[in-house]
Design an enzyme around this catalytic site. Sequence first.
Site, PDB file in Angstrom:
ATOM      1  N   CYS A  26       0.933  -1.080  -0.159  1.00 10.68           N
ATOM      2  CA  CYS A  26       0.102   0.039   0.157  1.00 10.68           C
ATOM      3  C   CYS A  26       0.971   1.213  -0.120  1.00 10.68           C
ATOM      4  O   CYS A  26       0.611   2.196  -0.795  1.00 10.68           O
ATOM      5  CB  CYS A  26      -0.752   0.010   1.174  1.00 10.68           C
ATOM      6  SG  CYS A  26      -0.147   0.214   2.649  1.00 10.68           S
ATOM      7  N   HIS A  71      -2.819   1.538   6.792  1.00 11.48           N
ATOM      8  CA  HIS A  71      -3.107   1.188   5.084  1.00 11.48           C
ATOM      9  C   HIS A  71      -3.194   2.709   4.711  1.00 11.48           C
ATOM     10  O   HIS A  71      -3.718   3.848   5.224  1.00 11.48           O
ATOM     11  CB  HIS A  71      -4.553   0.640   4.921  1.00 11.48           C
ATOM     12  CG  HIS A  71      -4.679   0.396   3.734  1.00 11.48           C
ATOM     13  ND1 HIS A  71      -3.931  -0.737   2.879  1.00 11.48           N
ATOM     14  CD2 HIS A  71      -5.643   0.663   2.751  1.00 11.48           C
ATOM     15  CE1 HIS A  71      -4.341  -0.623   1.796  1.00 11.48           C
ATOM     16  NE2 HIS A  71      -5.407  -0.076   1.574  1.00 11.48           N
ATOM     17  N   HIS A 126      -5.781   2.261  -4.627  1.00 12.61           N
ATOM     18  CA  HIS A 126      -4.739   1.637  -3.729  1.00 12.61           C
ATOM     19  C   HIS A 126      -4.367   0.117  -3.927  1.00 12.61           C
ATOM     20  O   HIS A 126      -5.014  -0.537  -4.736  1.00 12.61           O
ATOM     21  CB  HIS A 126      -5.378   1.789  -2.444  1.00 12.61           C
ATOM     22  CG  HIS A 126      -6.391   0.648  -1.868  1.00 12.61           C
ATOM     23  ND1 HIS A 126      -6.737   0.126  -0.855  1.00 12.61           N
ATOM     24  CD2 HIS A 126      -7.468  -0.014  -2.914  1.00 12.61           C
ATOM     25  CE1 HIS A 126      -7.868  -0.713  -0.767  1.00 12.61           C
ATOM     26  NE2 HIS A 126      -8.177  -0.983  -1.999  1.00 12.61           N
TER      27      HIS A 126
END
Length: 344
Positions: A259, A308, A320
């Site tokens: 991420c 995240h 993402h």
Amino acid sequence: MASHRRPKQPSRARVTVLTTAAAAAVVLSANAANAAPSEKLSKDEVKAKVDKLYEEAEQATEKLDGAKEKQQKLQKEISTIQDNVARGQEDLNKLRDSLGSMATAQYRSGGIDPSVQLFLSSDPDDYLDKASTLDQLSSQQVEALKKIQDKQRELAQERAEATDKLKDLSATRTELAKQKSAVQSKLADAQKLLNTLTAKEKAALDAEQAQAASRASSRVDLGNTGSASSRAAAAFAAAQSVIGSPYVYGASGPSSFDCSGLTSWAYAQAGVTIPRTSEAQANAGTRIYSQSDLKVGDLVIFYGDYHHVGLYAGNGQVLHAPHTGAVVRYEAISNMTFEFGVRI
């Protein structure tokens, strides 16, 4: 004549063994009768457990990335210090040679000054204090001694700093191995669960994820949403160019990403350097707490520990790298726990 001898009785030990075996058999039979058959988890139950494991793996991944970044930084710092020490030692040797030349010249002109002779045979660290009381030293010699003393102290300090950083590097490498093991363990557990699904169930799960990504993609309306800046727009365009690239923990492009690897890579393509980990990226710019104020290219931070991150794609969507087994894609912000945005 009939025999009236009594039948031989089993020994006490044999009776005990037989009794124990019989009791065990009864217990085993009862357990077998009462044991519930192993229940197979449904596809949705497997998905929920796997998603949880993927989230835990990503938490460990971000810590792994942080440890990697720290290791690289320490290695550079240690290398710089070691180069400085090597150069400092050369300078010190030159200073000593210079003082030695003075002593040689004195010897040729009538003998070595006692104070210089004392210096050449002992550690100058404490010599200057002794030598300062001696009138025989010339101003040139005093200056040389001071330089040597200062250089020795500088080298000692740098060597101590290098030693401390080497210890820190060792601890960081231990943490690196620990986090890598944690990631691999979580991913292995997730794979075991996925392996319990039938081929039909796996196909259905993949189809659901593909449909969700398609729906998210269709909701992105960049025409009606402005970018945070030209560089944010460039970063977002870079991320768009790698849609479909696989998530790989610890990867930061150009063909696979985790991420924070995706977001840091995307901004690097726009000429902007941001930290490597999602936790550090959370502090890399101005925080935006209202989703309605987000603009395309803003970082979007998720979950309370900031493990995240993605790029805002407009209309409530984020671009993402989700987790292992997935690819870079669009997803609704509402699918995750939104914390805040960050405008670089």
